[in-house]
Design an enzyme around this catalytic site. Structure first.
Site, PDB file in Angstrom:
ATOM      1  N   GLU B  63      38.960  44.656  30.867  1.00 19.11           N
ATOM      2  CA  GLU B  63      38.105  44.650  32.049  1.00 19.11           C
ATOM      3  C   GLU B  63      36.705  44.194  31.656  1.00 19.11           C
ATOM      4  O   GLU B  63      36.176  44.605  30.624  1.00 19.11           O
ATOM      5  CB  GLU B  63      38.036  46.086  32.595  1.00 19.11           C
ATOM      6  N   LYS B 150      38.853  43.685  41.910  1.00 19.19           N
ATOM      7  CA  LYS B 150      39.068  45.139  41.985  1.00 19.19           C
ATOM      8  C   LYS B 150      38.786  45.605  43.408  1.00 19.19           C
ATOM      9  O   LYS B 150      37.718  45.321  43.961  1.00 19.19           O
ATOM     10  CB  LYS B 150      38.099  45.796  41.008  1.00 19.19           C
ATOM     11  N   CYS B 184      41.675  49.022  35.665  1.00 22.67           N
ATOM     12  CA  CYS B 184      41.221  50.392  35.394  1.00 22.67           C
ATOM     13  C   CYS B 184      41.817  51.372  36.411  1.00 22.67           C
ATOM     14  O   CYS B 184      43.024  51.399  36.578  1.00 22.67           O
ATOM     15  CB  CYS B 184      39.687  50.403  35.395  1.00 22.67           C
TER      16      CYS B 184
END
Lengths: 341, 341, 341, 341, 341, 341
Positions: B63, B150, B184
């Protein structure tokens, strides 16, 4: 005429080593030479030259600087009535307006190129027999880039100016950042502003004819709402800047006004994305009001509030902007040409 | 930097004569060169070259590898307050991000093509003044395929990153199988995972910033739940991988940390559809963690549990994924362009 | 049979003065007395009494504790074939199941009331000639509250158990928090879990028949994903807990198994919302595994990740749960009765 | 391989001058080339060619002809257990299945067109990692028309095949009458049959894997109940039609079977709407079983008993068929595409 | 008259120690004493006594045993015409029918009590001037339990019998299992059968007037479809069992039939849930056909196929049964009484 | 605590004979009793009583008055990190929030009824484990009318509060005019304001936590843009209004603040549709700020600029507001209940 020094930027600790560019911008607070477009163009050039001499890279003129803002006139119109005198007034006003494109536009482009300044100019645009209150954009290489037509005139303006459509709400990407303009009370239209924010406007020009104190609240709010610099340019006019009576009458005033009477007090101002006033407002007379715009402040402001980014809720609230031209009459052969191109 | 050898696959009796392909995959455990995107791109290329030299066909970076994960920063924000220093931090962070598409994306695409590797890269994407934590996908012919933004940042990330919408949850069909990514803690969102399973993800990439032990349970569970390989890539960072104080401060630590302090311990790992750990987790330092993925294991796993097939109950439980873009403002002329393209 | 002491809760600094309640919970790891439902009920009462003597307020039994989990049996079925012996096996298994409601349910309710324990009990439910793998809920005042029927049996279970519909996925609001249950591999269904999270489950019971290590990853993940306590109860069985051959055959084993062979190793466990294992897993034998659940930990966990609150993206991802009963045949007179009641 | 001559139709006095069409139909009784889909397709073409040479206009193949019916296999599954060998078996079985649409479907369509035969073909359909037992329909112009997915697999089939939903229960209107299919024990589901009757099925195809004598009662009953022709096609297989041990094991048989052992005895049959057997049943070996279907018999049968017409009592008994697709996940963009197409 | 010995049950290894009950059942194959209801009642008692002497616990009589099945009559009706003779015939037939409740019902109840037999009796029920073809149920304690009215008469029956509604499709829970009845071709109605299956019928009585061979296929199918025992009772009649011509005419026969001509050949039969014929069919004369029903076979059959349990797909296919009485005229005062009760 | 006298309304010549109603409105500038919701409710009642004693008909409380605005807290969160102490802080903050509906809402409704005041109250709403920053509306008859949930929290607020959807942006029609509310920086969202204008808001309540001077520009602009009264209520807090350290820490301040330090300076204000400040802003301490709102001014303001009427350009610019609830999970039975209710 005085240069208003750029006010101190509050958050000085950000330092001078920033990679974001700084732009010297000037808003012009001056009046039209009414009914005399060639003289107004001369005056424009003088003002531009002066601004350039101070290092201005971007110069914004007031609403209707070319063509004039016919303050105080009623054009002989009352409800259900109009006068011949008013019609004649309109004929003269119509004559002072300019075609876009046209020779005056060429002249303005040449000026911008000569002084190497990006210029945002308020004009009265003539399209056949309908006038529009427009803003023209010129780059520092002397090119006419395009125009914005006011989409909603205010009050009596509606009898002299037409309504722009959604095809002329441009925001231009320039080496100095993204530049656009909304005119006078258009700036109070939340959806129009949102359209400009969505186009990424960073230097938001607000040529106006409103010199009331409450205008300062609106332009301050816009800077904060849009996370952009706001450059508001207004004319400073006295009665004498218009033809004397009876040629030109300020309606509704018992006796005619004193030639020195201030009929538009200016209030031109430059505001940063944090809402800080960095130059002006000036209510004292004609002036060039300048400031250095630190474009790095935009990112800082958007960190808090990005109206079209992280602070939007597009799944709840979404605006549609119909940005194609609307014409009362379309000739199919033209449509075809367009489609083919 | 060491190659972690692939652990033995449990069910060895399946033999090598299988017709299902085997893919050599590498997860990169390395840190950003913070605030220095060009250097980070250099480092990415070195790591990619090394992975390719071991035969890697697919390489997954952590990430925010490009742009950086600003660990320990508070961006000067407390409830109801923010500091100028925090805003300046954001300005610098904003500068380190990349436009998509843009020159850095071109550079990354070229790398993937040069080393003939399918690359999954975590980046900080800049869209105007809002940033997104995104993952970019590049095929081994050097083409940029698309991105995942995200959709839900965690905790303080919500003040620096915007929220992706449903239009960028891609799963790409490749010669190595169907590849997608969730970032994540998005991986903890059951409905997002279900959307990816429904798109047929077979190689599920999980770039992350979470090095806690409990993360291993989640990625193991996902492999079993989804019947897919899970490739989790995390950065391994020491304090010294960030600028020294006072330029960059790890908030909430009494004294500043020792330069050698581990601030993100990695834990990158590769897990098979049966839940077997086939490479990693590595908590020791920067590393390339590799395994050969036997795609035939997927059918075996789905025989037991096919989350979107025989083990679903769509007549009871059905998920709707709104996968169109949501924009605060839509210009009809753009919509037209999109429709035509 | 030994009490596994509660492991230390990691974040001890939260102190004991919290206003959130603490619940002493026990998961039972014990085997059915196979084909002998009365004896199994006796055993259930002994275990309940023992748990209550340790202060348990909530006791969770394994999947199919009443009725039995016919491990190792094939019920004589191969593709396209079935044997008379297999059918006879089913007839006996059908006889060991219980009607809900029915006398065994009354007996269980009475037990819960006698020992003042909230009881979650895995049973084989008989509805005519179809069996369901169900979980029954009883409160500490001796009332039967309702049931959950497994909505998706796994593998060979599909030939002995029917499929529950969406009307029996209850979560009960109790003085100890909100309690629900999913059975064995149902726990791997993300949409089912999401339905339970949406009902607010705080104490998530996971009666199971899976003693593999990978199960621990799943229940740990669920605790973290759902921000809830997970109580997983499995049977611990040896070969001798089933009838001896040839009455009962473990298919696919060359020779019959040694009576002492462990055929289900347990692994019952209690996990906190942070993913910490607070009791178990136990793989050693029959046991009562207990822990004190500090319900205040839930708010702390949800602060980070609230799967149906701040960490959902309902405008992108939304699940529909059809929670009405589905029946092949509906008699209008019954519908009326239901509506009136 | 022998042609079973059409049995005399009982009611010969109806004469040949009837305006209702006569259709020459053939049911194929033959075995899959197990684990060899290309060879099975070859065999299908040979059988089709032969049927066409006898004038067949409609040819019905058995359940799972393409992909195979894995008779005798347990896929290594017992309650609570599965073996690696069983998983590997599934992987191979999964490989033998076909995508719909896909190249094998194209091949089948081309065959139907080449021999100008309406073809009803049992296949194992692969949808990601879940398999379905499906029947495909092709018209005599070589077009794939659609499919029926078995909605309820029997016994152990439930671990290898998924469950169709209500959206694939088609009945096609063709020049030969209305044609539909139900697979094996689905034919025992009264509500499913009723749905097909309501769609007007006239030629009811019943591909099956059931060769027991009691099957004849069911198909006879269906012909009478539905007032339709019933064409039941089953495979005839010997042990040697499956791979030899230990590659393929018939579970539950002490010693492996003799290669010549009949493991599926066929019993393919054609029945008229009056319940008369007009061809077959054949229990002797692979065969093409043909009959001329006089569609005029349908009106005669319905005169007595029209299950969805004069012999229904809709004010008392009404069936609801939910015939929309059920999907665990729906992407709104797909929904749009579907709406537009 | 001979007892047909129970055929061997195939799966003998189930043994005699089963806990499921065994029921001795008898189907009566005998003719009405036409137009003589008292004599028919006498005959019924004789047959009942005989069956009881063989140990019968359940005795099922044919359709219309009391009141008679007016075989061969046209009741003077052709399309658009009716004759006085036919009307007179109906008057006599109407006289032979019985009120329910009424004295004949009392008599029948007493018989059942006397011989301690559960009795299922086909009658012609008179309700004002409309007749119904009904079946009455009596328990072994001599209580009349209720009735089923045929909901759909066949062909010409529609001019002599009315249509039952949904309120009389009872299934009675008895110590011998759940018992219900459908009459003659009603048994071909899939939705009616489904309603009975949903009520849990275990001993499915099928009084009939159909002696064709194809009837055997239907009752066999029903046993398999419903997982129940099917007891089909038909009259065995010769021409002489009806009044001689010209009092009673068999229409459409050139010369009247020979008195010994068999006009209904019986074919009464008992079938097990596996589809095995366990008594009958008898086509030789009047007879009592008996078998011992091992109710444990039901669970075995449902293990394979439970039409309203695990083998239903209620989310796709659901039947609604309107089981309230329908009356052409309702008096509100009656409705009120009902509501209050 | 002092009553700030209503400033003179500028345009006094409009006279008092207007038919438009005048509303006495009070904005409350006071602080929460932090972590003590019962005491805060007591304080709310005292303030309400005092306002009522001055004749207030409408009373607006600040953002988060009930539940508190946790100024200065970081909840232990930095990027990629969180502390146990921060989690515990959240647990306490969660405990201080209120359920809506719930007992505190009942209490507030009763207060409004007792003092006969329309009350607009900022609260922290608890919905399971996610909190929302909400505003509740109560009429003067003691009824709870509904709520607005903040749709976009600012900066660190995003880690403690969820995001409202489009279903709670109410504007209530009351005898005093149309009343709605937007919270703090939501007021900077042009599309949200536009939605409220479109609902006809006349008394626009702006509870806030922003005491900076630039806030005054925004609320002035809103009054002019919307042609409505704007009532902005903020807390006035000193350090001592929060628990002392170390229980509650103002992060980022070197030493803890002096108990007397002003941490929120108020600035509550009332503005007329012409942009005139008619009461406040007050920066001196807790206060009740009151003004008489002459609703007739609205028409006067809209004559010039009606943002959703004559001054809109809907053919160019149109906003879509998705005002249905969005939920991660919907239970169909609830949907039904909703439909029925």
């Amino acid at each position: 005429m005085a240069l208003v020094p750029t006010s101190d930027v509050a958050e000085v600790e950000m330092g001078s080593d920033s990679s974001a560019p700084t732009v010297r911008a000037t808003v012009v607070q001056a009046s039209t030479v009414f009914y005399d477009t060639p003289a107004t163009l001369e005056k424009a050039e003088r003002l531009l030259a002066e601004a350039a001499s101070y290092g201005a890279q971007l110069v914004v003129f007031p609403e209707a600087f070319i063509g004039g803002y016919p303050r105080g006139s009623s054009f002989g119109v009352t409800i259900g009535n109009r006068t011949s005198k008013g019609k004649e007034e309109f004929r003269k006003y119509h004559s002072s307006a300019i075609d876009v494109p046209g020779p005056e536009v060429d002249r303005l482009a040449a000026m911008a190129g000569k002084y190497k300044v990006f210029m945002v100019m308020g004009v009265i645009e003539r399209d056949g027999y309908t006038l529009y209150c427009s803003v023209l954009f010129f780059d520092s290489q002397g090119r006419y880039l395009g125009k914005h037509r006011k989409i909603m005139p205010t009050a009596l303006e509606r009898i002299i100016w037409g309504f722009g459509d959604g095809s002329t709400i441009p925001v231009f990407e320039t080496p100095m950042g993204k530049i656009g303009a909304a005119i006078c009370w258009e700036n109070k239209m939340p959806l129009l502003r949102m359209a400009m924010y969505a186009k990424g406007v960073e230097i938001y020009c607000a040529p106006t004819a409103d010199s009331r104190e409450v205008w300062q609240a609106s332009v301050t709010h816009i800077a904060v709402e849009g996370g952009c610099f706001v450059l508001s340019a207004n004319q400073f006019c006295r009665r004498k800047d218009y033809p004397p009576p009876p040629d030109y009458v300020f309606c509704g005033t018992e006796d005619d006004l004193n030639p020195e009477s201030v009929v538009c007090a200016g209030g031109s101002v430059i505001i940063s994305p944090s809402g800080a006033v960095i130059a002006g407002p000036n209510y004292d007379g004609e002036a060039l009001i300048s400031a250095d715009l630190d474009l790095g402040e935009i990112a800082q402001a958007k960190f808090d509030f990005d109206v079209i980014g992280h602070y939007s809720r597009p799944e709840i609230l979404s605006l549609t902007v119909r940005d194609y031209p609307t014409n009362p009459v379309t000739f199919t052969s033209e449509a075809e040409r367009t489609e083919r191109s």
